[in-house]
Design a protein around this motif. Structure first.
Motif, mmCIF file in Angstrom:
data_model
loop_
_atom_site.group_PDB
_atom_site.id
_atom_site.type_symbol
_atom_site.label_atom_id
_atom_site.label_comp_id
_atom_site.label_asym_id
_atom_site.label_seq_id
_atom_site.Cartn_x
_atom_site.Cartn_y
_atom_site.Cartn_z
ATOM 1 N N LEU A 33 -25.488 40.929 -6.395
ATOM 2 C CA LEU A 33 -24.845 41.840 -7.343
ATOM 3 C C LEU A 33 -23.845 41.103 -8.238
ATOM 4 C CD1 LEU A 33 -24.165 45.073 -5.244
ATOM 5 C CD2 LEU A 33 -25.906 44.699 -7.017
ATOM 6 N N ALA A 34 -23.357 39.968 -7.774
ATOM 7 C CA ALA A 34 -22.418 39.156 -8.552
ATOM 8 C C ALA A 34 -22.632 37.689 -8.200
ATOM 9 C CB ALA A 34 -20.976 39.557 -8.255
ATOM 10 N N ALA A 35 -22.251 36.824 -9.109
ATOM 11 C CA ALA A 35 -22.313 35.386 -8.849
ATOM 12 C C ALA A 35 -20.990 34.874 -8.291
ATOM 13 C CB ALA A 35 -22.658 34.636 -10.130
ATOM 14 N N GLU A 36 -19.893 35.510 -8.737
ATOM 15 C CA GLU A 36 -18.559 35.058 -8.320
ATOM 16 C C GLU A 36 -17.629 36.264 -8.280
ATOM 17 O OE1 GLU A 36 -16.891 31.118 -9.692
ATOM 18 O OE2 GLU A 36 -15.638 32.518 -10.827
ATOM 19 N N VAL A 37 -16.966 36.426 -7.150
ATOM 20 C CA VAL A 37 -15.992 37.495 -6.996
ATOM 21 C C VAL A 37 -14.648 36.875 -6.650
ATOM 22 C CG1 VAL A 37 -15.276 39.501 -5.629
ATOM 23 C CG2 VAL A 37 -17.675 39.229 -6.285
ATOM 24 N N HIS A 38 -13.648 37.259 -7.427
ATOM 25 C CA HIS A 38 -12.273 36.834 -7.166
ATOM 26 C C HIS A 38 -11.526 37.995 -6.533
ATOM 27 C CE1 HIS A 38 -12.229 33.192 -9.847
ATOM 28 N NE2 HIS A 38 -13.343 33.794 -10.229
ATOM 29 N N MET A 39 -10.886 37.751 -5.406
ATOM 30 C CA MET A 39 -9.942 38.709 -4.828
ATOM 31 C C MET A 39 -8.574 38.187 -5.246
ATOM 32 S SD MET A 39 -11.885 40.913 -3.359
ATOM 33 C CE MET A 39 -10.561 41.919 -2.774
ATOM 34 N N VAL A 40 -7.874 38.942 -6.079
ATOM 35 C CA VAL A 40 -6.621 38.478 -6.678
ATOM 36 C C VAL A 40 -5.463 39.235 -6.049
ATOM 37 C CG1 VAL A 40 -5.380 38.096 -8.822
ATOM 38 C CG2 VAL A 40 -7.889 38.056 -8.817
ATOM 39 N N LEU A 41 -4.618 38.490 -5.342
ATOM 40 C CA LEU A 41 -3.485 39.067 -4.643
ATOM 41 C C LEU A 41 -2.203 38.705 -5.368
ATOM 42 C CD1 LEU A 41 -4.989 40.405 -2.423
ATOM 43 C CD2 LEU A 41 -5.791 38.056 -2.442
ATOM 44 N N ARG A 42 -1.351 39.672 -5.539
ATOM 45 C CA ARG A 42 -0.153 39.501 -6.362
ATOM 46 C C ARG A 42 0.886 38.578 -5.728
ATOM 47 N NH1 ARG A 42 1.509 38.671 -11.024
ATOM 48 N NH2 ARG A 42 3.392 39.678 -11.670
ATOM 49 N N ASP A 43 1.059 38.645 -4.407
ATOM 50 C CA ASP A 43 2.130 37.840 -3.797
ATOM 51 C C ASP A 43 1.590 36.932 -2.692
ATOM 52 O OD1 ASP A 43 2.140 39.295 -1.260
ATOM 53 O OD2 ASP A 43 3.170 40.900 -2.335
ATOM 54 N N GLN A 44 2.412 36.016 -2.273
ATOM 55 C CA GLN A 44 2.023 35.009 -1.284
ATOM 56 C C GLN A 44 1.665 35.635 0.060
ATOM 57 O OE1 GLN A 44 1.463 31.804 -1.712
ATOM 58 N NE2 GLN A 44 1.147 31.269 0.424
ATOM 59 N N ALA A 45 2.426 36.625 0.505
ATOM 60 C CA ALA A 45 2.148 37.253 1.799
ATOM 61 C C ALA A 45 0.766 37.892 1.799
ATOM 62 C CB ALA A 45 3.220 38.286 2.130
ATOM 63 N N ALA A 46 0.406 38.574 0.725
ATOM 64 C CA ALA A 46 -0.921 39.197 0.636
ATOM 65 C C ALA A 46 -2.013 38.123 0.609
ATOM 66 C CB ALA A 46 -1.007 40.081 -0.598
ATOM 67 N N PHE A 47 -1.794 37.063 -0.147
ATOM 68 C CA PHE A 47 -2.775 35.978 -0.196
ATOM 69 C C PHE A 47 -3.004 35.401 1.199
ATOM 70 C CE2 PHE A 47 -3.462 31.391 -0.194
ATOM 71 C CZ PHE A 47 -4.723 31.340 -0.778
ATOM 72 N N VAL A 48 -1.926 35.131 1.924
ATOM 73 C CA VAL A 48 -2.038 34.560 3.269
ATOM 74 C C VAL A 48 -2.812 35.508 4.186
ATOM 75 C CG1 VAL A 48 -0.690 33.915 5.319
ATOM 76 C CG2 VAL A 48 -0.019 33.074 3.066
ATOM 77 N N ALA A 49 -2.532 36.799 4.103
ATOM 78 C CA ALA A 49 -3.221 37.782 4.946
ATOM 79 C C ALA A 49 -4.712 37.817 4.636
ATOM 80 C CB ALA A 49 -2.606 39.164 4.767
ATOM 81 N N TRP A 50 -5.076 37.853 3.350
ATOM 82 C CA TRP A 50 -6.489 37.900 2.972
ATOM 83 C C TRP A 50 -7.198 36.609 3.356
ATOM 84 C CZ3 TRP A 50 -9.404 41.744 0.294
ATOM 85 C CH2 TRP A 50 -8.704 42.923 0.120
ATOM 86 N N ALA A 51 -6.576 35.465 3.121
ATOM 87 C CA ALA A 51 -7.197 34.188 3.465
ATOM 88 C C ALA A 51 -7.406 34.069 4.973
ATOM 89 C CB ALA A 51 -6.358 33.024 2.943
ATOM 90 N N ALA A 52 -6.425 34.517 5.760
ATOM 91 C CA ALA A 52 -6.544 34.453 7.225
ATOM 92 C C ALA A 52 -7.679 35.354 7.708
ATOM 93 C CB ALA A 52 -5.227 34.853 7.878
ATOM 94 N N HIS A 53 -7.776 36.552 7.168
ATOM 95 C CA HIS A 53 -8.864 37.453 7.550
ATOM 96 C C HIS A 53 -10.207 36.853 7.147
ATOM 97 C CE1 HIS A 53 -7.057 41.084 9.204
ATOM 98 N NE2 HIS A 53 -6.079 40.941 8.329
ATOM 99 N N ALA A 54 -10.285 36.268 5.975
ATOM 100 C CA ALA A 54 -11.536 35.656 5.525
ATOM 101 C C ALA A 54 -11.956 34.543 6.473
ATOM 102 C CB ALA A 54 -11.388 35.133 4.104
ATOM 103 N N ASP A 55 -10.990 33.736 6.920
ATOM 104 C CA ASP A 55 -11.295 32.661 7.861
ATOM 105 C C ASP A 55 -11.877 33.206 9.164
ATOM 106 O OD1 ASP A 55 -10.427 30.704 6.114
ATOM 107 O OD2 ASP A 55 -8.436 30.515 7.038
ATOM 108 N N ARG A 56 -11.376 34.356 9.603
ATOM 109 C CA ARG A 56 -11.838 34.939 10.868
ATOM 110 C C ARG A 56 -13.209 35.600 10.761
ATOM 111 N NH1 ARG A 56 -6.433 36.345 11.394
ATOM 112 N NH2 ARG A 56 -6.753 38.519 10.830
ATOM 113 N N ILE A 57 -13.465 36.274 9.633
ATOM 114 C CA ILE A 57 -14.687 37.071 9.587
ATOM 115 C C ILE A 57 -15.812 36.463 8.772
ATOM 116 C CG2 ILE A 57 -13.434 39.209 10.034
ATOM 117 C CD1 ILE A 57 -13.722 39.928 7.105
ATOM 118 N N LEU A 58 -15.526 35.475 7.960
ATOM 119 C CA LEU A 58 -16.614 34.903 7.145
ATOM 120 C C LEU A 58 -17.055 33.612 7.748
ATOM 121 C CD1 LEU A 58 -15.361 35.810 3.571
ATOM 122 C CD2 LEU A 58 -17.050 36.969 4.947
#
Length: 181
Positions: free
Chosen positions: A156-181
């Motif tokens: 459905l897409a070639a590239e998807v960006h998840m854009v997080l406004r602050d550092q805490a949100a970025f860290v949370a999303w990156a950590a979850h991605a590491d666990r589930i992807l």
């Protein structure tokens, strides 16, 4: 910034301002009236050009009425680097027993499907419903990443960006991605 290959596509998790990305389209966490508001919705309206974007959104509402949660519509990006905006209405968190996960998944899927329908391959999402709508980040991340991963894997897409406004949100999303992807 984290880049993760998923099927034929790529997921990019990044911290920043979604209104500055030069992608094919950005996704707006809109309200059902497409009226602009606070958070990412207000920022997108201001950066795109408040008057023109509001006129485009009002024309959509006049034609079809309010958007239901999970639906998505497309407008021009006007003054944004991205030529298009996909507006989707995320679920308001009400404890998790009112279909919130499926509605959040639907927001991502319908946005990706709409982008594909219009030939838009590089899409940027904010953390839909995680601001004023109160969706807990730790519960939203796996739902959003699952929906986006499925969209990337199925083309459905070639590239998807998840854009997080602050550092805490970025860290949370990156950590979850590491666990589930």
């Amino acid at each position: 910034m984290r880049r993760i290959k998923i099927g034929p596509g790529q997921l990019v998790i990044r911290q920043g301002d979604i209104t500055t990305l030069a992608v094919d389209c950005i996704v707006n966490a809109a309200n059902s009236r497409l009226a602009g508001g606070g958070g990412v919705d207000g920022a997108i309206h201001r950066a795109a050009g408040l008057q023109r974007l509001q006129q485009a959104c009002q024309a959509i509402i006049a034609q079809r009425g309010r958007l239901e949660t999970g639906q998505a519509v497309l407008t021009p990006g006007f003054d944004l680097p991205a030529p298009f905006i996909i507006h989707t209405v995320g679920p308001v968190w009400r404890g998790g027993d009112h279909g919130e996960p499926e509605l959040l998944r639907q927001c991502h899927h319908t946005s990706l499907a709409l982008a594909r329908e219009h030939g838009l391959e590089r899409i940027a999402f904010p953390a839909i419903s995680c601001g004023a709508y109160g969706y807990p980040v730790d519960l939203a991340v796996p739902v959003a990443l699952d929906a986006v991963s499925h969209g990337l894997f199925t083309g459905l897409a070639a590239e998807v960006h998840m854009v997080l406004r602050d550092q805490a949100a970025f860290v949370a999303w990156a950590a979850h991605a590491d666990r589930i992807l």
